[in-house]
Scaffold this motif. Sequence first.
Motif, mmCIF file in Angstrom:
data_model
loop_
_atom_site.group_PDB
_atom_site.id
_atom_site.type_symbol
_atom_site.label_atom_id
_atom_site.label_comp_id
_atom_site.label_asym_id
_atom_site.label_seq_id
_atom_site.Cartn_x
_atom_site.Cartn_y
_atom_site.Cartn_z
ATOM 1 N N ASN A 1 0.807 -1.224 0.000
ATOM 2 C CA ASN A 1 0.000 0.000 0.000
ATOM 3 C C ASN A 1 0.837 1.269 0.000
ATOM 4 N N LYS A 2 2.137 1.088 -0.111
ATOM 5 C CA LYS A 2 2.996 2.268 -0.203
ATOM 6 C C LYS A 2 2.838 2.875 -1.596
ATOM 7 N N VAL A 3 2.842 4.201 -1.670
ATOM 8 C CA VAL A 3 2.751 4.854 -2.971
ATOM 9 C C VAL A 3 4.066 4.645 -3.717
ATOM 10 N N ALA A 4 3.952 4.105 -4.910
ATOM 11 C CA ALA A 4 5.144 3.916 -5.745
ATOM 12 C C ALA A 4 5.386 5.165 -6.584
ATOM 13 N N ILE A 5 4.311 5.664 -7.176
ATOM 14 C CA ILE A 5 4.446 6.809 -8.086
ATOM 15 C C ILE A 5 3.441 7.893 -7.723
ATOM 16 N N ASP B 1 21.548 7.527 -1.133
ATOM 17 C CA ASP B 1 21.425 7.280 0.302
ATOM 18 C C ASP B 1 19.969 6.944 0.659
ATOM 19 N N TYR B 2 19.377 6.059 -0.131
ATOM 20 C CA TYR B 2 17.944 5.823 -0.032
ATOM 21 C C TYR B 2 17.496 5.379 1.365
ATOM 22 N N LYS B 3 16.424 6.027 1.833
ATOM 23 C CA LYS B 3 15.771 5.658 3.097
ATOM 24 C C LYS B 3 14.283 5.435 2.808
ATOM 25 N N ASP B 4 13.662 4.539 3.561
ATOM 26 C CA ASP B 4 12.259 4.221 3.297
ATOM 27 C C ASP B 4 11.318 5.418 3.420
ATOM 28 N N THR B 5 11.757 6.426 4.140
ATOM 29 C CA THR B 5 10.908 7.610 4.336
ATOM 30 C C THR B 5 11.079 8.634 3.208
ATOM 31 N N ASP B 6 11.955 8.346 2.258
ATOM 32 C CA ASP B 6 12.241 9.331 1.211
ATOM 33 C C ASP B 6 11.087 9.504 0.226
ATOM 34 N N VAL B 7 11.020 10.710 -0.311
ATOM 35 C CA VAL B 7 10.216 10.952 -1.510
ATOM 36 C C VAL B 7 11.222 11.390 -2.564
ATOM 37 N N TYR B 8 11.409 10.510 -3.516
ATOM 38 C CA TYR B 8 12.491 10.663 -4.491
ATOM 39 C C TYR B 8 11.939 11.303 -5.752
ATOM 40 N N TRP B 9 12.724 12.210 -6.349
ATOM 41 C CA TRP B 9 12.272 12.778 -7.620
ATOM 42 C C TRP B 9 13.447 12.997 -8.559
#
Length: 655
Positions: free
Chosen positions: A97-101, A299-307
Amino acid sequence: MSSIDSVLKENRLFPPSDDFRVKANVSGMEGYNALCEKANNDYEGFWGDLGRELITWKKPFDKVLDSSNAPFFKWFEDGVLNVSYNCIDRHLETRGNKVAIIFEADDGSVTKVTYRELHQRVCQFANGLKSLGIAKGDRVVIYMPHGIEAVVAMQASARIGAIHSVVFGGFSAGALRDRIADAAAKVVITANESVRGGKAVPLKAVTDEALGLGGCDSIEKVIVYQRTNGKCEWDDTRDLWWHNLVKGQASECEPEWMSAEDPLFILYTSGSTGKPKGIQHSGGGYLLGTLVSMKWVFDYKDTDVYWCTADVGWITGHSYVCYGPLAIGATQVVFEGVPTYPDAGRFWQMIEKHGVTTFYTAPTAIRSLIKLGGDLPKQYNLSSLRLLGTVGEPINPEAWIWYHEVVGGGRCPIVDTWWQTETGANMIAPLPGAVATKPGSCTLPLPGIIADVVDEAGAPVEPGKGGFLVVKKPWPSMVRTIWNDPDRFKKTYFPDDFNGKLYLAGDSAHFDENGYIWIMGRIDDVLNVSGHRLGTMEIESALVANPLVAEAAVVGKPHEIKGEAVVAFVVLKANRPEGEKATQIAKELREWVAHEIGKIAQPDEIRFGDNLPKTRSGKIMRRLLRVIAKGEEVTQDTSTLENPAILDQLRHSAL
Ligand code: WT7
């Protein structure tokens, strides 16, 4: 580039803050050095461990690296996996249920897709492709707007073992045709239109035109995603709406289990000749490269919002939109539009709106946004950001400092990532919790990447001296071959000059006294315009294909925003045009190049001459053209020139 001079004087060091370092995936130079040491002591063990740790295998590999047919290296060949499974299915249990995109359309509307929903969409589309008879090893051309469906199309191809070839939506019918023909693709996936900056681009019409140009007999179907209400021509025997294809398809699709060495995709890029190269990547090694860099460089963390702002039409959009972020289970923003629409605050507004933590863009975008609204970031709350990145070309220190201060609030490390379509993933870049950054330098190679700068004989050069950037050992995400052209692969990347032992990147570079690497530019006839590679020969061939043109030579010149601008020297079959007529023909030729290749290749400047400066043996002297393009005096030796008077004429003919 003029910025090179200022870059060379740059010596400020920006070490990571204690806070960043302590929390980083690779912490401090101790962390970085430990990884490098491990790679140096046991290269295959190092990559083998990472391959086991980061990839989910259907059947694990026994052999890490096979060099028996070098330079056609093989990684993890007896391992069995599916890349799409790694990007989606393996997250379902823990992150379904995590948002992928988080997709933001050109007009600002937002669609969020969870990993579970993405799984369903990819499976349905994959089943749709299968229903058309697309199977393992078939080539699928994707000519789509940047968005969820483009990612779904790529992932679905990967899922069924088809090989995708994404063609950037800004490329022309001719470029699309060439790519379809070279790969003998069975299907094109496109959209009726794409929308960027409020303007529609008729992708389906361009596809129709491409298929009409001939050489595309391999195409059986055209799948059309309906992005807008814009109308398009329709061929009932060939064309198929995306929504009809997926209707009623099962939302599960067993992945095709692949050898790690089976090709994952082809992506065409420019080289020294007129013909683009189909850079071929394999599933296992490529996936590992993207995962390792997500972890270390971003430095990816599970809490990141990557763009990552790149379009999927480029390698950056492959590795850092479609594959890397999904493989690591990130939430990422995918943006359809352009940074300047509706105004130059769009990026900053979106960072605030979506709480972006990690932002990866191109120096050219940064420079244009400084110019259009250097104070705009201050109007937005950018405190969610913790890491910034750049890619595509050297960044000038002024732009770096602005990015660091105004966007990053002085607190975010900047990862300047050097890599290429051919390398698949980041190669030289600071690990942000370890390596102190220096504005303008991509700093140090990733652990396990053995980069060096050498002279013509392949011997290392001393710091401060320019040389060829090479990679001394194969790495997992490296190009495997050029589609249909293994000889060109060998000659281009593992030339005999270095006994076929070194990977030649095609860039010049030098080390500084700290052992940091500085990229100086291409050594071949390739331009870097707004971070995109353009072959001068391709543009020349396009120009001489115009009935008015007898001869053309294309060179680059420094450009404040684009990095490099395209300058074309043109000899017409008729007399040299002047005044209004010259302006008119120049306009026509610009439109012609846009139509032949795409807007990105349009000459910024056209200079008409009676002739081109040539040696007595008939060779065009490009170095002189480069000087003229820059508007500088020719001080070099021109004694070998057959027609010295031409220089004066060309100097005064800029349009
Ligand atoms: C060429 C590769 C890699 C994705 C984007 C371009 C130049 C790339 C940097 C950088 C200086 C860079 C090089 C390279 N380049 N990144 N951080 N600093 N130059 O991919 O189209 O394959 O082009 O872009 O010249 O060879 P590409």
